[in-house]
Motif scaffolding. Structure first.
Motif, PDB file in Angstrom:
ATOM      1  N   ASP A 114       0.945  -1.347  -0.005  1.00 45.98           N
ATOM      2  CA  ASP A 114      -0.001   0.068   0.300  1.00 45.98           C
ATOM      3  C   ASP A 114       0.748   1.122   0.022  1.00 45.98           C
ATOM      4  N   GLU A 115       0.312   2.381  -0.285  1.00 47.87           N
ATOM      5  CA  GLU A 115       1.128   3.601  -0.376  1.00 47.87           C
ATOM      6  C   GLU A 115       1.501   4.039   0.958  1.00 47.87           C
ATOM      7  N   GLU A 116       0.910   3.805   1.896  1.00 48.91           N
ATOM      8  CA  GLU A 116       1.102   4.154   3.139  1.00 48.91           C
ATOM      9  C   GLU A 116       2.391   3.365   4.019  1.00 48.91           C
ATOM     10  N   ARG A 166       1.644  -2.167   5.120  1.00 48.94           N
ATOM     11  CA  ARG A 166       1.676  -3.628   4.546  1.00 48.94           C
ATOM     12  C   ARG A 166       2.814  -3.772   3.524  1.00 48.94           C
TER      13      ARG A 166
END
Length: 343
Positions: free
Chosen positions: A329-331, A334
């Motif tokens: 994911d972009e954040e 994960r």
């Protein structure tokens, strides 16, 4: 049959009288025309175009066949003249041989006496192509209908093929064939079942035959078709999964248990996904090795004078090293890490 123009004057005369395809199409804004009549007018016009197109394609195939055969007999034997002829007319080789095959099919049906020359007009283009690819039994059924003047579309061809398959297959019990004969079980449901059963071992065919003989209705046919499709996918996928083949697992018994507890579709999907996962792993390893090899080569070919290329190599170490790291994911919350251990 009209003669082939032999001189420029003959050609000009032939082109001065083109085929009459001047239709009077309905006005789309005329609300007084009933919808059924509106569609019928359009359908009739489309059918004429389809038939005209079919006969044009057949003759183009015959022309291309003559060009090809002429070169085979007197040309260099390498197909250069034929290919140049196609290039000048912007026709691909695959398109040319498709047209030749269509012409061959038409000539075969005509020469065998199955089809009357005038009956070709009864076919749509796609229906004729479908017929040409069918078995001799289906061709006979279709041409008989065409010779009687019936309109032949691809739907009619498939319907006749389904009827033949349902009534001639040894895989369907007599109870089912009787239902098909009186129309209580349409053949369009039986044909897919036969196709799926043909892919299965005899033991599974027998089990399906017993079940459908006990309840020869449409719902049972649909359910057994789905089951047969899942059985086929399960058996095909299981044969390709190394994780299964490298064990003493009894694939047939596992299948029987899945049928008994009603989880056949889930089991089949699991095995199919396992097969895809192994293929993905193999492709991942091959690609990973390639990335590493290219990175090593680029490292040797560069130095202090190419700091940006060196930065590129540093950035790619996350996926070219022994541990492959990827954020899902972009954040960055994960992240998956895979460690490659090769012998």
């Amino acid at each position: 049959m009209p003669p082939v123009p032999e001189t420029p004057e003959d050609l000009a005369a032939a082109l001065s009288e083109p085929a009459d395809l001047d239709f009077q199409l309905p006005d789309p804004e005329d609300e007084e025309i009933p919808e059924l009549e509106f569609q019928q007018q359009l359908d009739n016009a489309w059918l004429v175009c389809d038939r005209f197109d079919l006969q044009t394609e057949i003759w183009r195939g015959r022309i291309l066949r003559v060009v090809r055969d002429r070169e085979k007999k007197g040309g260099e034997g390498r197909g250069t003249g034929f290919l140049n002829w196609l290039k000048e007319r912007e026709i691909t080789k695959s398109q040319a041989y498709s047209l030749i095959q269509l012409a061959n099919s038409a000539d075969t049906l005509l020469e065998d006496g199955q089809l009357e020359p005038s009956a070709i007009r009864s076919f749509s283009k796609r229906a004729f192509i479908e017929t040409s690819k069918s078995s001799p039994e289906i061709q006979q059924l279709v041409t008989d209908a065409a010779n009687k003047g019936d309109r032949i579309t691809r739907r009619e061809v498939r319907q006749l093929a389904d009827e033949w398959m349902a009534m001639s297959s040894d895989l369907l019990p007599e109870e089912v064939k009787e239902k098909a004969a009186n129309g209580s079980v349409p053949t369009r449901y039986l044909a897919p079942l036969v196709r799926e059963m043909e892919k299965l071992p005899e033991s599974h065919q027998t089990a399906l035959q017993e079940e459908i003989a006990g309840s020869p209705d449409v719902d049972t046919v649909k359910q057994l078709t789905s089951n047969a499709r899942s059985l086929s996918k399960y058996l095909d996928a299981a044969a390709q999964v190394q994780a299964i083949n490298q064990t003493s697992l009894d694939v047939e018994m596992a299948l029987e248990e899945a049928l008994r507890v009603g989880c056949l579709n889930t089991t089949a999907d699991l095995v199919r996904q396992a097969s895809q996962l192994e293929q993905t792993i193999a492709k991942l390893y091959t690609t990973w090795k390639r990335v590493g090899s290219l990175a090593d080569r680029l490292y040797v070919d560069t130095g202090a004078s190419t700091p940006n290329l060196r930065s590129l190599l540093t950035a790619l170490e996350r996926i070219s090293g022994e541990v492959i790291e990827l954020q899902l994911d972009e954040e960055g919350e994960r992240t998956v890490r895979l460690r490659v251990l090769s012998e």
